[in-house]
Design an enzyme around this catalytic site. Structure first.
Site, mmCIF file in Angstrom:
data_model
loop_
_atom_site.group_PDB
_atom_site.id
_atom_site.type_symbol
_atom_site.label_atom_id
_atom_site.label_comp_id
_atom_site.label_asym_id
_atom_site.label_seq_id
_atom_site.Cartn_x
_atom_site.Cartn_y
_atom_site.Cartn_z
ATOM 1 C CD GLU A 20 -3.499 0.245 -0.030
ATOM 2 O OE1 GLU A 20 -2.716 1.020 -0.285
ATOM 3 O OE2 GLU A 20 -4.041 -0.686 0.448
ATOM 4 N NE ARG A 107 -5.038 -2.754 9.489
ATOM 5 C CZ ARG A 107 -5.276 -1.615 8.375
ATOM 6 N NH1 ARG A 107 -4.950 -0.038 7.971
ATOM 7 N NH2 ARG A 107 -5.367 -2.537 6.588
ATOM 8 C CG ASN A 109 -7.005 2.106 5.023
ATOM 9 O OD1 ASN A 109 -5.649 0.752 5.071
ATOM 10 N ND2 ASN A 109 -7.911 1.697 4.319
ATOM 11 C CG ASP A 127 -13.437 -9.306 11.073
ATOM 12 O OD1 ASP A 127 -13.620 -9.030 10.241
ATOM 13 O OD2 ASP A 127 -13.548 -9.447 12.416
ATOM 14 C CG ASN A 158 -8.895 2.469 1.062
ATOM 15 O OD1 ASN A 158 -7.571 3.296 0.665
ATOM 16 N ND2 ASN A 158 -8.911 1.363 0.443
ATOM 17 C CG ASP A 210 -7.865 -0.614 -1.858
ATOM 18 O OD1 ASP A 210 -7.484 0.641 -1.303
ATOM 19 O OD2 ASP A 210 -7.377 -1.996 -2.319
#
Length: 300
Positions: A20, A107, A109, A127, A158, A210
């Protein structure tokens, strides 16, 4: 709609579990990216093929640089200033700020700087099967202040990007139940997005939206995760180009190279069914050029 383009797998880049946040650092002629679960920041000098990596104390999902070369990164527990020591495999990380997470197992991203040098990043529940809308988008300004949530209710934040003049902000939610890209009017003085509106609904196309990049024409490139595609949308939200890449899960793209005419693409290696291309980094020549990545305007 498919567009022919040169697509090259960069073999010396290796393979990531979850590649990423590619960032081209023009002063070094080097590409940086992260491998999230491996807790690694990776650097590849394109000319020499020299690859370096540093291990962090937590998972790392996104990064930007300040003007002195220190990394500003989104990790599990907050935003950190990261020093990448020459010749060392471990990085030193100092926490700068942390939000109050609204759910367990979260977290940071996707993240990057706006045109004025403020760092933006969003949070998510790791999750993804929970489809929890506990994620939010935050702004970290040049004074070192972390905002309250600017946009909330996100499942998998994203797709952050800004138009060349900085007056439009883009944001996506890549969860399979969302698959949506939004555009906002953006106040460049205050760093405030408003007038949120639908930009593209990827339920009408293959894949999930994404990570993304903006080209010099102001068009928005998104990685169509699960579809092995790069999709280019005009500022009006019209799909006008589609490029196939060998990895089924392209994750984020960034312009770089001489003249910023190469689109570097990271990818994810799916568990149990990966090919040699999955998890690789690709160099795509899309026929258009991009813009330098803004640096963080504060002092780390």
């Amino acid at each position: 709609m498919s567009t022919k383009a040169s697509v090259e797998r960069i073999d010396v880049a290796g393979r990531a579990q979850v590649g990423e946040s590619p960032v081209w650092r023009a002063s070094e002629q080097a590409l940086y990216w992260v491998d999230i679960p491996a807790r690694r920041i990776v650097r590849l000098h394109i000319g020499s093929g020299l690859r370096s990596e540093w291990v962090l104390p937590e998972q790392v999902a996104c990064l930007a640089f300040d003007r002195g070369g220190t990394v500003l990164a989104g990790l599990e527990t907050g935003l950190f200033a990261v020093t990448l020591a020459s010749g060392a495999s471990d990085a030193t990380a100092r926490r700068l700020a942390a939000p109050t997470f609204s759910a367990p197992g979260m977290r940071f991203n996707d993240g990057r700087c706006d045109r004025q040098g403020r760092f933006w990043s969003g949070t998510m529940v790791q999750d993804m099967s929970l489809a929890s809308p506990a994620g939010a988008l935050f702004r970290f300004d040049a004074q070192g202040t972390l905002s309250a949530p600017i946009v909330d209710g996100l499942i998998t934040q994203n797709g952050l990007a800004w138009s060349p003049d900085g007056t439009t902000m883009y944001l996506s939610d890549s969860h399979s139940t969302r698959r949506t890209i939004w555009a906002f009017d953006f106040d460049t003085e205050t760093g405030t997005p408003h007038n949120r509106r639908l930009f593209a609904d990827l339920h009408h196309y293959a894949g999930r939206p994404d990570g993304a990049a903006i080209d010099a024409d102001g068009c928005y490139w998104t990685c169509a995760n699960d579809a092995g595609r790069l999709l280019r949308f005009t500022p009006q939200g019209k799909l006008d180009r589609e490029i196939a890449v060998p990895a089924v899960k392209p994750s984020m793209c960034a312009f770089g190279g001489n003249g910023f005419d190469t689109l570097f693409v990271t990818s994810i290696r799916p568990a149990g069914s990966a090919s040699d291309d999955d998890g690789a980094v690709f160099a795509v020549r899309p026929g258009v050029s991009g813009l330098p990545e803004p640096e963080y305007a504060g002092r780390l």
